[in-house]
Design a protein around this motif. Structure first.
Motif, short mmCIF file in Angstrom:
data_model
loop_
_atom_site.label_atom_id
_atom_site.label_comp_id
_atom_site.label_asym_id
_atom_site.label_seq_id
_atom_site.Cartn_x
_atom_site.Cartn_y
_atom_site.Cartn_z
N ASP A 14 0.84 -1.20 0.00
CA ASP A 14 0.00 0.00 0.00
C ASP A 14 0.87 1.26 0.00
N LYS A 15 0.21 2.42 0.04
CA LYS A 15 0.92 3.69 -0.02
C LYS A 15 1.75 3.94 1.24
N ALA A 16 1.30 3.44 2.37
CA ALA A 16 2.09 3.59 3.59
C ALA A 16 3.43 2.88 3.44
N ALA A 17 3.43 1.74 2.77
CA ALA A 17 4.67 1.02 2.53
C ALA A 17 5.57 1.78 1.56
N ARG A 40 9.40 6.48 -8.74
CA ARG A 40 7.98 6.79 -8.88
C ARG A 40 7.22 5.54 -8.47
N SER A 41 5.96 5.69 -8.12
CA SER A 41 5.14 4.55 -7.74
C SER A 41 3.80 4.62 -8.44
N TYR A 42 3.20 3.46 -8.62
CA TYR A 42 1.91 3.42 -9.29
C TYR A 42 1.16 2.16 -8.85
N ASP A 43 -0.13 2.15 -9.12
CA ASP A 43 -0.97 1.01 -8.75
C ASP A 43 -0.60 -0.21 -9.58
N ALA A 44 -0.43 -1.34 -8.92
CA ALA A 44 -0.04 -2.57 -9.62
C ALA A 44 -1.10 -3.65 -9.48
N GLY A 45 -2.33 -3.25 -9.24
CA GLY A 45 -3.42 -4.22 -9.15
C GLY A 45 -3.69 -4.63 -7.72
N GLY A 199 6.41 1.28 -17.18
CA GLY A 199 5.26 1.57 -16.33
C GLY A 199 4.23 2.43 -17.03
N PRO A 200 3.15 2.76 -16.35
CA PRO A 200 2.09 3.58 -16.96
C PRO A 200 2.53 5.03 -17.11
N ASP A 201 1.91 5.72 -18.05
CA ASP A 201 2.15 7.15 -18.20
C ASP A 201 1.55 7.89 -17.01
N GLY A 202 2.10 9.06 -16.76
CA GLY A 202 1.54 9.86 -15.67
C GLY A 202 2.62 10.39 -14.77
#
Length: 401
Positions: A14-17, A40-45, A199-202
């Motif tokens: 999660d984001k806390a991690a 950078r970080s992003y959602d991985a499902g 990774g994803p754009d953004g």
């Protein structure tokens, strides 16, 4: 990632991690680590994926800092580290924590092949004493941790069918053909594990660690041993004040390269003397104090060998003379064009024309965009107009001094 670089994909719940990882990245206790890291970080499902990348000094310490982050935070589910060693090949390492200890789940090295047949084994895989899944085969084949148990564990770790892992292994037999193409040597394994190279754009990567050890160590150990003033950059040091010829040294893998750089010519990188001043090899030190012995040797080399060279060649007249001495080299035309540009700055237009005529008459030389097209006050003004931008690109003061 450019040649000689690394990228890691670290999966956390999660984001806390994510916050815990980013906080630990710049920890003083991390030991071996790249000088610079972007993240950078992003959602991985089923959680968050942190992407770390580096192409700077100590890039090959990227697995070490990932192991440190796993041990320090305890929040990492799994991590894959890819290292591009340029002409020496490429490797990837998959890490996970089992029963409270970090283990190598998978580790493969891709050696270049001479004439497409014989492996060129000058590259050295990441060295570690981490426990492995299954037995370690050794460096000869490149399949360091790639046995049946390792592949089964890899499939379970990423929740993919074992058949995909086996197929990746078959496709990876040709990965040596893709060395030199960014990301491609790792593609079979990344595709099998569902990891996108970019990774994803953004969200754009941000600098999360910036510790240029060479710069800090030079300031601590070398500057007190040198006369005069110096401007210390990330991997170079220039004698100040800096006029139209930037003079100094830049770090080289085998020692120091002596910088004689004409700021009125838009050349990529630093213009250096061809002969490298040999010192101890830069040891990719992770702490400033570790570099003391190296830097004291550097100070001695600068005092005894570099400063005398700069006193001879470190002015417009000296650089003009140096270019003339190099005119007989294999790239003699380039030196003559540099000499012509310097003659123009010195307002010696007849001499500049003569150098240009000689250089133009040489064959087998590839023209560069900065080559002067003639010798005149207007050309001189155009050369001088480039100085401010060249200073900015190199992090030099806008005004001498």
């Amino acid at each position: 990632m450019a040649s000689y670089g690394g990228i890691a994909w670290i999966d956390v719940p999660d984001k806390a991690a994510v916050d815990a990882i980013l906080k630990a990245i710049d920890d003083e206790d991390c030991g071996d680590a790249p000088d610079k890291l972007y993240a950078r970080s992003y959602d991985a499902g089923q959680g968050r994926r942190i992407e770390l990348n580096t192409d700077g000094s100590n890039y090959d310490f990227l697995p070490d800092i990932v192991v440190f982050l796993m041990r320090r935070t305890g929040v990492v589910i799994r991590a894959l580290v890819a290292l591009d060693h340029d002409e020496y090949g490429a490797e990837h390492i998959v890490l996970a924590t089992r029963d409270g200890r970090v283990e190598r789940v998978h580790h493969k090295y891709i050696y270049p092949k001479l004439l497409g047949l014989w492996p060129y084994r000058a590259g050295r895989p990441w060295r570690t004493d981490l426990p492995t899944i299954g037995w370690e085969r050794g460096r000869f084949s490149g399949r360091l941790v790639d046995g049946p148990s390792a592949r089964s564990a890899l499939a379970r770790l990423y929740g993919v069918p074992l058949g995909q892992i086996r197929a990746a292994g078959r496709h990876a037999r040709r990965s040596h053909q893709d060395l030199g193409i960014i990301g491609e040597p790792f593609a079979p394994w990344l595709n099998a594990l569902g990891i996108a190279w970019s990774g994803p754009d953004g969200e754009k990567p941000v600098l999360v660690r910036n510790r240029p050890v060479w710069q800090a160590a030079f300031r601590r150990y070398v500057l007190p041993e040198l006369p005069g003033r110096w401007l210390v950059l990330e991997d170079a040091a220039m004698v100040a004040p800096i006029d139209l010829i930037a003079c100094g040294v830049v770090r080289h893998v085998h020692g120091l390269a002596v910088v004689l750089h004409p700021l009125y010519v838009p050349i990529d990188g630093w213009e250096c003397l061809p002969e490298v001043q040999q010192t101890q090899a830069w040891g990719y030190f992770s702490r400033i104090s570790d570099a003391e012995e190296y830097m004291l040797a550097v100070a001695e080399k600068i005092r005894t060998d570099v400063l005398p060279l700069l006193s001879i060649y470190g002015s417009l007249e000296g650089f003009r003379r140096f270019c003339g001495e190099r005119a007989a080299d294999s790239d003699g035309a380039r030196w003559l064009y540099l000499q012509a540009a310097t003659y123009i700055i010195l307002e010696q237009y007849d001499e500049a024309d003569a150098a240009l005529t000689t250089a133009d008459g040489m064959t087998g030389q590839q023209a560069e965009a900065w080559y002067p097209s003639g010798a005149s006050p207007a050309i001189r003004a155009s050369l001088l107009a480039k100085v401010a931008e060249q200073r900015r690109l190199r992090g030099l003061p806008e005004i001498s001094g």
